[in-house]
Scaffold this active site. Structure first.
Site, PDB file in Angstrom:
ATOM      1  N   ARG A 100     -10.842 -65.216  -2.471  1.00  0.00           N
ATOM      2  CA  ARG A 100      -9.715 -64.654  -1.704  1.00  0.00           C
ATOM      3  C   ARG A 100      -9.883 -65.062  -0.250  1.00  0.00           C
ATOM      4  NH1 ARG A 100      -7.159 -58.646  -1.024  1.00  0.00           N
ATOM      5  NH2 ARG A 100      -6.234 -59.364  -2.972  1.00  0.00           N
ATOM      6  N   HIS A 113      -0.450 -65.368  -4.752  1.00  0.00           N
ATOM      7  CA  HIS A 113      -1.267 -64.277  -5.306  1.00  0.00           C
ATOM      8  C   HIS A 113      -1.010 -64.247  -6.821  1.00  0.00           C
ATOM      9  CE1 HIS A 113      -3.792 -60.909  -5.429  1.00  0.00           C
ATOM     10  NE2 HIS A 113      -3.098 -60.007  -4.781  1.00  0.00           N
ATOM     11  N   GLN A 116      -1.825 -61.272  -9.161  1.00  0.00           N
ATOM     12  CA  GLN A 116      -0.911 -60.151  -8.916  1.00  0.00           C
ATOM     13  C   GLN A 116       0.349 -60.307  -9.774  1.00  0.00           C
ATOM     14  OE1 GLN A 116      -1.336 -57.459  -6.509  1.00  0.00           O
ATOM     15  NE2 GLN A 116       0.354 -56.665  -7.726  1.00  0.00           N
ATOM     16  N   ASP A 120       6.699 -55.453  -0.363  1.00  0.00           N
ATOM     17  CA  ASP A 120       5.307 -55.625   0.070  1.00  0.00           C
ATOM     18  C   ASP A 120       5.268 -55.343   1.577  1.00  0.00           C
ATOM     19  OD1 ASP A 120       2.642 -56.359   0.289  1.00  0.00           O
ATOM     20  OD2 ASP A 120       2.968 -58.514   0.007  1.00  0.00           O
ATOM     21  N   CYS A 148       2.767 -54.281  -4.698  1.00  0.00           N
ATOM     22  CA  CYS A 148       1.411 -54.752  -5.050  1.00  0.00           C
ATOM     23  C   CYS A 148       0.334 -53.812  -4.509  1.00  0.00           C
ATOM     24  CB  CYS A 148       1.205 -56.156  -4.504  1.00  0.00           C
ATOM     25  SG  CYS A 148       1.493 -56.257  -2.728  1.00  0.00           S
ATOM     26  N   ARG A 208      -3.831 -54.961 -13.078  1.00  0.00           N
ATOM     27  CA  ARG A 208      -4.553 -56.052 -12.420  1.00  0.00           C
ATOM     28  C   ARG A 208      -5.861 -56.316 -13.161  1.00  0.00           C
ATOM     29  NH1 ARG A 208      -4.196 -57.059  -7.270  1.00  0.00           N
ATOM     30  NH2 ARG A 208      -5.101 -59.022  -7.949  1.00  0.00           N
TER      31      ARG A 208
HETATM   32  N1   CP Z   1      -2.715 -55.903  -4.503  1.00  0.00           N
HETATM   33  C1   CP Z   1      -3.911 -56.316  -4.049  1.00  0.00           C
HETATM   34  O1   CP Z   1      -4.268 -57.486  -4.139  1.00  0.00           O
HETATM   35  O2   CP Z   1      -4.669 -55.327  -3.533  1.00  0.00           O
HETATM   36  P1   CP Z   1      -6.067 -55.512  -2.778  1.00  0.00           P
HETATM   37  O3   CP Z   1      -5.762 -56.183  -1.459  1.00  0.00           O
HETATM   38  O4   CP Z   1      -6.611 -54.129  -2.622  1.00  0.00           O
HETATM   39  O5   CP Z   1      -6.950 -56.381  -3.621  1.00  0.00           O
HETATM   40  N1  NVA Z   2       1.076 -59.850   1.291  1.00  0.00           N
HETATM   41  C1  NVA Z   2      -0.090 -58.994   1.310  1.00  0.00           C
HETATM   42  C2  NVA Z   2      -0.576 -58.750  -0.085  1.00  0.00           C
HETATM   43  C3  NVA Z   2      -1.778 -57.852  -0.192  1.00  0.00           C
HETATM   44  C4  NVA Z   2      -2.210 -57.634  -1.599  1.00  0.00           C
HETATM   45  C5  NVA Z   2      -1.171 -59.629   2.172  1.00  0.00           C
HETATM   46  O1  NVA Z   2      -1.415 -60.830   2.025  1.00  0.00           O
HETATM   47  O2  NVA Z   2      -1.758 -58.924   2.986  1.00  0.00           O
END
Ligand code: CP
Ligand code: NVA
Length: 333
Positions: free
Chosen positions: A106, A133, A136, A229, A270, A315
């Site tokens: 990530r 993502h 997700q 989001d 999400c 997830r």
């Molecule tokens: N939705 C999601 O990816 O959550 P986190 O940032 O907590 O992993």
């Molecule tokens: N768009 C958000 C998603 C988090 C799961 C981010 O990248 O922060």
């Protein structure tokens, strides 16, 4: 279908058939987990999960799914490795793939996870980049299919910052699954045209449409799923909050907006979400801009239509599926 040793970097890398198979496998893993059945397929294997941005759901899902499959798991936090600052991405990939059987990443540019994958002999799984993502989207479509019983012909409206990683992966997944996708947000935050073009090409093969608009009327009596989001994603400049709030306030998912959608429409997010003042960031925004809720009101978030915690659970089942399918080698007959 052959998933063995493949990377999971973005949704468009997989065929419609493969994605349906993943959803079906995730459903089985959910049943197995609920029944308390042992599914330690990979004793002796180890994975590493590298997080250059923070996480709750994705990190916990990879860890628990890894343990459930019988594997050892190493977590590298945003400050815990040499990657990028002292050691190149390519060298890191070569090192990690000598030690581990799978690598989750990530972080920032999609190019980083691609470089990791190019230089690694073991599967690399994308746990969120600036652009995508994909795990997700897989969990979200599992949730939608569970609720409606099928996917084809449904309409998913993503409302808000339509260029972000989550929106991009949902657009791709919708196109693959025959789900109409509406990206509804301000023109200043338009989805990348090339991304839209590619998804429209896929959608036209699967009898569904991709619409990009700033007009909330597009949702009227059409949307089965309303998704939003955060207005500012991880890694973006915090100075932009003021500008984002101005642009995105009209797209807040509130009861009035939900009432535009089809009766019985569901709400998805999400997470994490700013629907109240119980976080330090939300309090800060409240002090500076006077908002008590941001991308979704607490009323919608807490409503019966909101399936956000089913999404969070799914997830884990879908991430387990991605790891299982890419690590499992069928015995030669
Ligand atoms: N939705 C999601 O990816 O959550 P986190 O940032 O907590 O992993
Ligand atoms: N768009 C958000 C998603 C988090 C799961 C981010 O990248 O922060």
């Amino acid at each position: 279908m052959n998933f063995y040793n493949r990377d999971f970097l973005k949704i468009l890398d997989f065929s419609e058939e493969e994605l349906h198979y993943m959803l079906a496998t995730a459903k089985k893993f959910k049943q197995i987990k609920k029944a308390g059945q042992n599914h330690k397929y990979f004793p002796g294997k180890n994975i590493v999960i590298v997080f250059e941005k923070t996480s709750t759901r994705t990190r916990c899902s990879f860890e628990v799914a890894g343990y459930d499959l019988g594997m050892g798991v190493t977590y590298l936090d945003p400050t815990g490795s040499q990657m990028g600052h002292k050691e190149s991405i390519a060298d890191t990939a070569k090192v990690l793939s000598r030690i581990y059987d799978g690598i989750e990443y990530r972080g920032f540019d999609q190019k980083i996870v691609e470089t990791l994958a190019e230089n690694s002999d073991v599967p690399v799984w994308n746990g969120l980049t600036n652009e995508c993502h994909p795990t997700q989207a897989l969990g979200d479509f599992m949730t939608i299919e569970e609720y409606f019983g099928n996917l084809e012909g449904l309409t998913l409206a993503f409302v808000g910052d339509t260029r972000n990683n989550v929106a991009n992966s949902l657009m791709a997944m919708s196109a693959k699954m025959g789900v109409n996708f509406i990206a509804c947000g301000p023109n200043h935050l338009r989805t990348d045209e090339e991304v839209v073009r590619k998804c429209q090409e896929v959608a036209s093969k699967n009898n569904c449409t991709i619409t990009v608009t700033d007009d909330l009327n597009a949702l009227n009596a059409k949307a089965d799923v309303v998704y939003t989001d955060v207005w500012l994603s991880m890694g973006e400049d915090k100075e932009k909050w003021g500008e984002r709030i101005e642009l995105l306030k009209p797209y807040q998912v509130n009861t009035e907006l939900m009432n535009r959608a089809k009766p019985g429409a569901i709400f998805l997010h999400c997470l994490p979400s700013f629907h109240d003042l119980n976080t330090s960031i939300a309090k800060d925004i409240n002090d500076k801009f006077g908002l008590t809720e941001m991308e979704v009101t607490d009323e919608v978030f807490q409503s019966k239509q909101s399936l956000v915690f089913d999404q969070a659970e799914n997830r884990m089942h879908t991430i387990k599926t991605v790891m299982f399918l890419t690590l499992y080698k069928e015995e030669a007959k």
